[in-house]
Design a protein around this motif. Structure first.
Motif, short mmCIF file in Angstrom:
data_model
loop_
_atom_site.label_atom_id
_atom_site.label_comp_id
_atom_site.label_asym_id
_atom_site.label_seq_id
_atom_site.Cartn_x
_atom_site.Cartn_y
_atom_site.Cartn_z
N SER A 18 30.81 -27.69 -63.09
CA SER A 18 30.68 -26.42 -63.80
C SER A 18 31.89 -25.53 -63.57
O SER A 18 32.64 -25.69 -62.60
N THR A 34 29.09 -20.37 -64.07
CA THR A 34 27.77 -20.77 -64.54
C THR A 34 27.83 -21.64 -65.79
O THR A 34 26.80 -22.13 -66.25
N GLN A 79 28.06 -24.89 -67.63
CA GLN A 79 27.91 -26.31 -67.34
C GLN A 79 28.91 -27.11 -68.16
O GLN A 79 28.94 -27.01 -69.39
N GLY A 139 28.75 -18.88 -59.04
CA GLY A 139 27.94 -19.62 -60.00
C GLY A 139 28.31 -21.09 -60.12
O GLY A 139 27.55 -21.87 -60.70
#
Length: 443
Positions: A329, A332, A334, A381
């Motif tokens: 990632s 955050t 992906q 993240g």
């Protein structure tokens, strides 16, 4: 026994087959180059009749699923990716694909013990005279899906190669419906290595020896390693890998791979799926040298550890000074899935003479600006794909940082030593601020 009549009874149109799907169902689309295509279109056409149908797919390589295209609100179909392909990454950026975290070698047990499957839609090669359909180059966790499914629909495609292995076939007696299709299997050419990939590959090549057993991940750098191996004078290499790709075909054809020194599965190439061009699919078709095995075998660290001189070579996105590795990632966002890198890092450590490598370019450019892939800490993240205590050796174009058995200040020093020179002073300052820099460390 002749299974012709049973085949005819179960043969239906795609439209008829997808009528078994009900609102609220969990539906499986298969994986990799064996992801449902015709059944996907037929199910998408039922959008207005269905609500809250959850669809799982693993690394879809056959184009954007129709169910995601027709339902931007996700009220009718919720699409879930187990390991992101490029198609699924784009859908995720649009809010049209969810991700399911996993440890890949555990996935069959997830299905058997933790997950619901109402309908499985699985592409297969045509039935043989014994009544079996072959899953082709995506054995992975497919049998676990079928064991759990309440209904099984097969998408029979003559272009899917037949592969030897284990849990690689399903009998017609276990199947509810069959549809016949004829579309080309997805081809995924290997990424073209750049000069830095080749530099990193040349560093890895120095770590290989006759009789090494190899696992190569996806990307330009592993492809570069494969090409260099094919053109080397290494002897009696083995392959025990997650993914079988084009460069491995070249390694075999040029005599580098025999499997003669493998402790288990001697003389055999072992993988859980294959993803490449037609060259790869033709090579694995009915090839007794190749075994396509379930992922709870290929990726099990205990199995990998039984192979002497096992060498694992994978990529990552970035690494922090504590040794935490992110392969999936950007913050955050992906980008990919966890994949098998953690499985093979653990397995290589258990191997007698084994070596695990996580590779990356030391830096990358974005918007005309250069950024370091070795960071003080991972971006907020970002996923920790490989725990710092499990981290193997990190490789950039500037060398190898071996992290096993090193304290935090030793790790920081080793990683900074292979960082891009433009960022080394900045990284030393960050290490000092975080209390993981020894004043006597070399600058």
């Amino acid at each position: 026994m002749d299974y012709t009549e049973e085949y005819k009874r179960k043969l239906v149109t795609p439209e008829e087959a997808v009528k078994v799907v009900k609102s609220g169902d969990w539906v499986e689309y298969g994986s990799f180059s064996g992801s449902a295509v015709v059944l996907d279109k037929a199910l998408a056409a039922r959008k207005d009749e269905l609500w809250d149908v959850k669809i799982r797919n693993c690394t879809r390589s056959t184009g954007t699923p129709e169910v995601a295209k027709v339902d931007p609100t996700r009220e009718h179909f919720t699409y879930i990716g187990l390991q992101f392909s490029g198609y699924e990454r784009k859908l995720s950026d649009q809010g049209l694909c969810s991700y399911m975290p996993l440890v890949y070698h555990e996935l069959p047990k997830y299905y058997r013990e933790y997950m619901d499957v109402d309908v499985a839609m699985i592409p297969v090669a045509p039935m043989d005279k014994f009544g079996y359909f072959n899953f082709g180059p995506q054995v992975s966790h497919t049998m676990a899906i079928c064991e759990k499914a309440k209904k099984i629909i097969l998408e029979v495609n003559p272009n899917i190669p037949r592969c030897f292995g284990q849990e690689e076939v399903i009998h017609i007696s276990k199947v509810d419906h069959i549809i016949e299709t004829d579309y080309p299997i997805a081809e995924i050419p290997g990424a073209v290595p750049n000069d830095i990939d080749k530099k990193i590959a040349s560093i890895i090549m120095e770590q290989l020896e006759d009789g090494s057993c190899l696992q190569l991940g996806i990307g330009g750098m592993p492809n570069a390693v494969g090409e260099m191996i094919a053109d080397s004078d290494l002897k009696d290499l083995g392959i025990h890998t997650e993914m079988f790709v084009d460069s491995m075909v070249e390694m075999v054809e040029k005599g580098r791979v025999t499997g003669a020194r493998k402790n288990i599965d001697k003389y055999k190439i072992v993988a859980t799926f294959a993803l490449g061009t037609q060259k790869t699919y033709e090579f694995i078709n009915y090839n007794p040298m190749v075994l396509l095995m379930p992922v709870n075998y290929t990726n099990d660290p205990a199995v990998i550890g039984r192979l002497d001189k096992f060498v694992s070579i994978n990529n990552c996105i970035d690494v922090d000074l504590f040794g935490q590795i992110n392969s999936e990632s950007s913050g955050t966002r992906q980008i990919s899935g966890t994949g098998g890198s953690i499985c093979f890092a653990l397995g290589a450590f258990r191997s007698n003479g084994g070596k695990g490598f996580i590779c990356m370019t030391s830096s990358f450019s974005k918007g005309g600006k250069l950024f370091s892939r070795i960071r003080p800490t991972l971006e907020t993240g970002s996923a920790v794909t490989i725990h710092r205590g499990m981290a193997p050796s990190i490789v950039t174009e500037y060398g190898i940082a071996t992290l096993k058995g090193k304290s935090l200040w030793e790790r920081a020093a080793a990683l900074i030593n292979i960082a891009h020179p433009d960022f080394r002073e900045e990284l030393i300052k960050s290490a000092q601020d975080m209390g993981i820099w020894r004043q006597s460390n070399k600058r």
